[in-house]
Design an enzyme around this catalytic site. Structure first.
Site, PDB file in Angstrom:
ATOM      1  N   ARG A  72      18.297 -23.164  -4.848  1.00  5.64           N
ATOM      2  CA  ARG A  72      17.241 -22.191  -4.542  1.00  5.64           C
ATOM      3  C   ARG A  72      17.822 -20.791  -4.415  1.00  5.64           C
ATOM      4  O   ARG A  72      17.234 -19.812  -4.877  1.00  5.64           O
ATOM      5  CB  ARG A  72      16.509 -22.614  -3.263  1.00  5.64           C
ATOM      6  CG  ARG A  72      15.632 -23.831  -3.480  1.00  5.64           C
ATOM      7  CD  ARG A  72      14.988 -24.288  -2.202  1.00  5.64           C
ATOM      8  NE  ARG A  72      14.067 -23.288  -1.662  1.00  5.64           N
ATOM      9  CZ  ARG A  72      13.584 -23.354  -0.416  1.00  5.64           C
ATOM     10  NH1 ARG A  72      13.960 -24.339   0.386  1.00  5.64           N
ATOM     11  NH2 ARG A  72      12.743 -22.443   0.020  1.00  5.64           N
ATOM     12  N   ASN A 104       8.113 -17.077   3.275  1.00  5.50           N
ATOM     13  CA  ASN A 104       9.090 -17.234   2.197  1.00  5.50           C
ATOM     14  C   ASN A 104      10.474 -16.805   2.655  1.00  5.50           C
ATOM     15  O   ASN A 104      10.609 -15.916   3.494  1.00  5.50           O
ATOM     16  CB  ASN A 104       8.666 -16.412   0.967  1.00  5.50           C
ATOM     17  CG  ASN A 104       7.283 -16.819   0.481  1.00  5.50           C
ATOM     18  OD1 ASN A 104       6.827 -17.943   0.722  1.00  5.50           O
ATOM     19  ND2 ASN A 104       6.585 -15.899  -0.159  1.00  5.50           N
ATOM     20  N   ASP A 106      12.875 -16.057   0.270  1.00  3.09           N
ATOM     21  CA  ASP A 106      13.488 -15.621  -0.988  1.00  3.09           C
ATOM     22  C   ASP A 106      13.827 -14.136  -1.041  1.00  3.09           C
ATOM     23  O   ASP A 106      14.323 -13.654  -2.074  1.00  3.09           O
ATOM     24  CB  ASP A 106      12.560 -15.999  -2.169  1.00  3.09           C
ATOM     25  CG  ASP A 106      11.130 -15.431  -2.011  1.00  3.09           C
ATOM     26  OD1 ASP A 106      10.180 -16.113  -2.429  1.00  3.09           O
ATOM     27  OD2 ASP A 106      10.983 -14.323  -1.452  1.00  3.09           O
ATOM     28  N   HIS A 121      10.186 -17.909   8.660  1.00  2.00           N
ATOM     29  CA  HIS A 121      10.929 -19.152   8.473  1.00  2.00           C
ATOM     30  C   HIS A 121      12.383 -18.907   8.099  1.00  2.00           C
ATOM     31  O   HIS A 121      13.038 -19.766   7.516  1.00  2.00           O
ATOM     32  CB  HIS A 121      10.246 -20.018   7.405  1.00  2.00           C
ATOM     33  CG  HIS A 121       8.883 -20.471   7.835  1.00  2.00           C
ATOM     34  ND1 HIS A 121       7.920 -20.902   6.946  1.00  2.00           N
ATOM     35  CD2 HIS A 121       8.313 -20.536   9.063  1.00  2.00           C
ATOM     36  CE1 HIS A 121       6.823 -21.241   7.616  1.00  2.00           C
ATOM     37  NE2 HIS A 121       7.031 -21.018   8.897  1.00  2.00           N
ATOM     38  N   CYS A 132      28.501 -22.877  16.953  1.00  2.07           N
ATOM     39  CA  CYS A 132      28.685 -21.572  17.630  1.00  2.07           C
ATOM     40  C   CYS A 132      27.728 -20.582  16.984  1.00  2.07           C
ATOM     41  O   CYS A 132      26.889 -20.965  16.168  1.00  2.07           O
ATOM     42  CB  CYS A 132      30.150 -21.134  17.465  1.00  2.07           C
ATOM     43  SG  CYS A 132      30.574 -20.642  15.784  1.00  2.07           S
ATOM     44  N   SER A 190      -0.878 -22.460   1.293  1.00  6.05           N
ATOM     45  CA  SER A 190      -1.823 -23.578   1.445  1.00  6.05           C
ATOM     46  C   SER A 190      -2.339 -23.643   2.875  1.00  6.05           C
ATOM     47  O   SER A 190      -3.257 -24.390   3.189  1.00  6.05           O
ATOM     48  CB  SER A 190      -1.114 -24.887   1.080  1.00  6.05           C
ATOM     49  OG  SER A 190       0.036 -25.056   1.910  1.00  6.05           O
ATOM     50  N   GLU A 215      -6.695 -21.519  -5.497  1.00  4.35           N
ATOM     51  CA  GLU A 215      -7.274 -22.782  -5.005  1.00  4.35           C
ATOM     52  C   GLU A 215      -7.796 -22.637  -3.576  1.00  4.35           C
ATOM     53  O   GLU A 215      -7.405 -21.718  -2.850  1.00  4.35           O
ATOM     54  CB  GLU A 215      -6.190 -23.878  -5.024  1.00  4.35           C
ATOM     55  CG  GLU A 215      -5.681 -24.243  -6.407  1.00  4.35           C
ATOM     56  CD  GLU A 215      -4.457 -25.165  -6.331  1.00  4.35           C
ATOM     57  OE1 GLU A 215      -3.769 -25.300  -7.351  1.00  4.35           O
ATOM     58  OE2 GLU A 215      -4.182 -25.715  -5.221  1.00  4.35           O
TER      59      GLU A 215
END
Ligand code: BV8
Length: 240
Positions: A72, A104, A106, A121, A132, A190, A215
């Protein structure tokens, strides 16, 4: 030719907003060519991401988990911020009070020029020791034969895994922004992961919340408006 997306009064709302919160998920990075977390062909082969993105999964097989994060990390370096990432950075420049909370890892929002970014995150730019508080840059694939740290701990990605708490200062800032926003955009998520998704259900008590996603999601029923479109079909049109 994709017909123009009906933005309605969204541009006016953006201009009039005193305080804007944006929440993004992996869908905005799909525009840069990165796989989403759960979509068709989502991340990684046959493993459930919750199995890999967890301390238990790391404990069970650190080499497998590092192989996933190495892939990734290299994928992040191989892509560029999309028109959607760039548009958000421009919208921030014209806004009085703007917070971008991203799920994300990235770094594409930072590379696009966004400034007030809360990485809920974590980020795949650093590794940290499990024992440590040592940290090290994670710019190239980590050597799978050198995962131990001198203190006896192991290097792990500086990521929030499932079952781990988010950085308290980052989470606090995000919920403060959700509490003062009068406009919130929820883009490319989502809405399944908590507490990130709760930013939208918190903000909607006083803010106008708009979702941008091809969606339906777990948040669609809770927002004021859900625009069925890709991020790059909408965001560049909101830049004045
Ligand atoms: C925590 C880092 C306290 C790793 C990630 C039961 C009920 C509710 C909650 C829980 C529960 N059991 C456990 C929990 C808590 C758990 C959770 O929410 N689980 C869910 C799955 C049920 N949360 C946690 O564990 C969090 N910590 O709560 O601490 C605690 C402590 C102990 C015990 C309990 C609680 C930590 C969560 C953080 C996990 N780490 N990432 C890594 O990246 O490797 S989460 C991971 O999912 C990524 O960050 C990702 O961003 C995030 C959300 O996924 P999405 O971004 O939304 O991606 P997805 O593929 O799902 O959707 C993409 C969307 O984009 C789609 O809708 C698609 O239509 C759209 N799209 C596609 N193309 C486009 C587009 N949109 C626009 N334009 C396009 N072009």
């Amino acid at each position: 030719m994709q017909e123009a997306v009906q933005l309605g009064d969204l541009e006016d709302r953006l201009d009039a907003a005193r305080s804007i919160l944006v929440l993004t998920g992996s869908g905005i990075s799909a525009e840069s060519g990165l796989p989403t977390f759960r979509g068709v062909g989502g991340l990684w082969r046959t493993h459930r991401v919750e199995e890999l993105a967890s301390a238990a999964g790391f404990e069970r097989d650190p080499v497998l988990v590092w192989t996933w994060y190495n892939e990734r990390r290299l994928a992040h370096r191989a892509v560029e911020p999309s028109a959607a990432h760039v548009a958000l950075a421009k919208i921030e420049q014209n806004a009085a009070d703007f917070t971008l909370a991203t799920q994300n890892v990235d770094s594409l929002h930072l590379r696009a020029g966004s400034r007030n970014v809360l990485e809920l995150h974590g980020k795949l730019r650093e590794a940290k020791c499990t024992r440590c508080d040592a940290r090290r840059p994670f710019d190239d694939a980590l050597d799978l034969n050198a995962l131990e740290h001198a203190c006896g701990g192991m290097w792990r990605p500086d990521i929030v895994w499932f079952g781990e708490t988010l950085p308290a200062d980052v989470l606090e800032a995000a919920f403060e922004a959700a509490g003062r926003a009068d406009l919130m955009l929820v883009i490319g998520t989502s809405g399944m992961v908590r507490p990130a998704a709760s930013l939208a259900t918190k903000a909607v008590t006083q803010a106008y919340v708009v979702e941008i996603n091809p969606e339906e999601t777990a948040l669609t029923a809770h927002v004021d408006r859900s625009i069925r479109a890709r991020a790059s079909d909408v965001l560049p049109h909101l830049v004045t």
